[in-house]
Design an enzyme around this catalytic site. Structure first.
Site, PDB file in Angstrom:
ATOM      1  CE  LYS A  95      42.624 -13.775 -96.915  1.00 62.40           C
ATOM      2  NZ  LYS A  95      43.173 -13.554 -95.575  1.00 62.40           N
ATOM      3  CE1 TYR A 141      38.919 -16.553 -93.561  1.00 67.03           C
ATOM      4  CE2 TYR A 141      37.645 -14.478 -94.235  1.00 67.03           C
ATOM      5  CZ  TYR A 141      38.846 -15.433 -94.315  1.00 67.03           C
ATOM      6  OH  TYR A 141      39.831 -15.107 -95.220  1.00 67.03           O
ATOM      7  CG  PHE A 164      42.156 -12.622 -85.813  1.00 66.82           C
ATOM      8  CD1 PHE A 164      41.304 -13.139 -86.889  1.00 66.82           C
ATOM      9  CD2 PHE A 164      42.824 -13.582 -85.021  1.00 66.82           C
ATOM     10  CE1 PHE A 164      41.510 -14.523 -87.388  1.00 66.82           C
ATOM     11  CE2 PHE A 164      42.737 -14.940 -85.294  1.00 66.82           C
ATOM     12  CZ  PHE A 164      41.980 -15.478 -86.491  1.00 66.82           C
ATOM     13  NE  ARG A 202      47.432 -23.030 -96.152  1.00 68.24           N
ATOM     14  CZ  ARG A 202      46.969 -22.413 -95.131  1.00 68.24           C
ATOM     15  NH1 ARG A 202      45.611 -21.732 -95.766  1.00 68.24           N
ATOM     16  NH2 ARG A 202      47.257 -22.301 -94.014  1.00 68.24           N
ATOM     17  CB  THR A 256      48.986 -16.719 -91.530  1.00 66.21           C
ATOM     18  OG1 THR A 256      48.843 -17.898 -91.886  1.00 66.21           O
ATOM     19  CG2 THR A 256      47.778 -15.851 -91.496  1.00 66.21           C
ATOM     20  NE  ARG A 281      48.599 -15.304 -96.791  1.00 63.86           N
ATOM     21  CZ  ARG A 281      47.803 -16.353 -96.132  1.00 63.86           C
ATOM     22  NH1 ARG A 281      48.602 -17.411 -95.600  1.00 63.86           N
ATOM     23  NH2 ARG A 281      46.812 -16.206 -96.278  1.00 63.86           N
ATOM     24  CG  ASN A 339      46.699 -12.616 -94.857  1.00 60.55           C
ATOM     25  OD1 ASN A 339      45.574 -12.618 -95.464  1.00 60.55           O
ATOM     26  ND2 ASN A 339      46.982 -13.626 -94.114  1.00 60.55           N
ATOM     27  CG  HIS A 376      41.151 -18.084 -98.030  1.00 59.44           C
ATOM     28  ND1 HIS A 376      41.275 -18.803 -96.907  1.00 59.44           N
ATOM     29  CD2 HIS A 376      40.539 -19.023 -98.748  1.00 59.44           C
ATOM     30  CE1 HIS A 376      40.549 -19.900 -96.697  1.00 59.44           C
ATOM     31  NE2 HIS A 376      40.251 -20.116 -98.208  1.00 59.44           N
ATOM     32  CD  GLU A 407      37.719 -22.669 -97.421  1.00 57.85           C
ATOM     33  OE1 GLU A 407      38.162 -22.420 -96.199  1.00 57.85           O
ATOM     34  OE2 GLU A 407      38.627 -22.578 -98.250  1.00 57.85           O
TER      35      GLU A 407
END
Ligand code: RTP
Ligand code: MG
Length: 143
Positions: A11, A51, A59, A87, A93, A104, A114, A117, A128
């Site tokens: 990100k 998203y 948010f 993950r 998150t 993270r 964060n 993704h 995706e």
């Protein structure tokens, strides 16, 4: 165990921190292979589409603003149980809840900024990946 593909984003906060390579090294150390990769600066429309499942969440607007605030790296990772493995590497998150040694915990600024993704299921991974990459852009890693 099944060889899977998952979709990943470094990100804007992590790109700005200049830690793309450190994050890629974590993927590689965990046995995940990068089979497609590019840097892109998301448009508002592209980020909103990505998203869309969060459209009604409070948010959402901040998330889209953040994800369009600078370039991101998008990549396809391949390996055994790649979706779950990624993950685990990412951590929770909210970085305050992320386990030690996760991406993270080490690189995120906040629950909003964060760092990474990762797809959360086979269906979202497939959707995706095709949202960002054509079949020709994904390489076979046979050697
Ligand atoms: P991601 O989709 O980015 O991999 O993250 P995730 O699955 O861990 O989290 P998700 O629930 O899908 O939320 C997507 C992104 O929205 C932001 N978010 N902010 N302020 C909040 O309560 C909140 N909750 C989620 C985060 O940037 C999260 O990664
Ligand atoms: Mg998610």
């Amino acid at each position: 165990m099944a060889i899977e593909r998952t979709f990943s984003i470094v990100k804007p906060d992590a790109v700005a921190k200049n830690v793309i390579g450190q994050i890629y090294a974590r993927f590689e150390s965990a046995g995940l292979k990068i089979v497609a990769s590019k840097m892109v600066h998301l448009s508002k429309e592209k980020a909103e589409g990505f998203y869309a499942e969060h459209k009604e969440r409070p948010f959402f607007n901040d998330l889209v603003a953040f994800m369009t605030s600078g370039p991101v790296m998008v990549q396809v990772l391949e390996g055994e149980n790649a979706i779950k493995a990624n993950r685990e590497i990412m951590g929770a998150t909210n970085p305050a809840e992320a386990a030690r040694g996760t991406l993270r915990a080490d690189f995120a600024n906040s629950i909003d900024e964060n760092a990474v993704h990762g797809s959360d299921a086979p269906e979202s991974a497939a959707r995706e990946i095709s949202y960002f990459f054509s079949d020709e852009e994904i390489c076979a890693r046979t050697r």
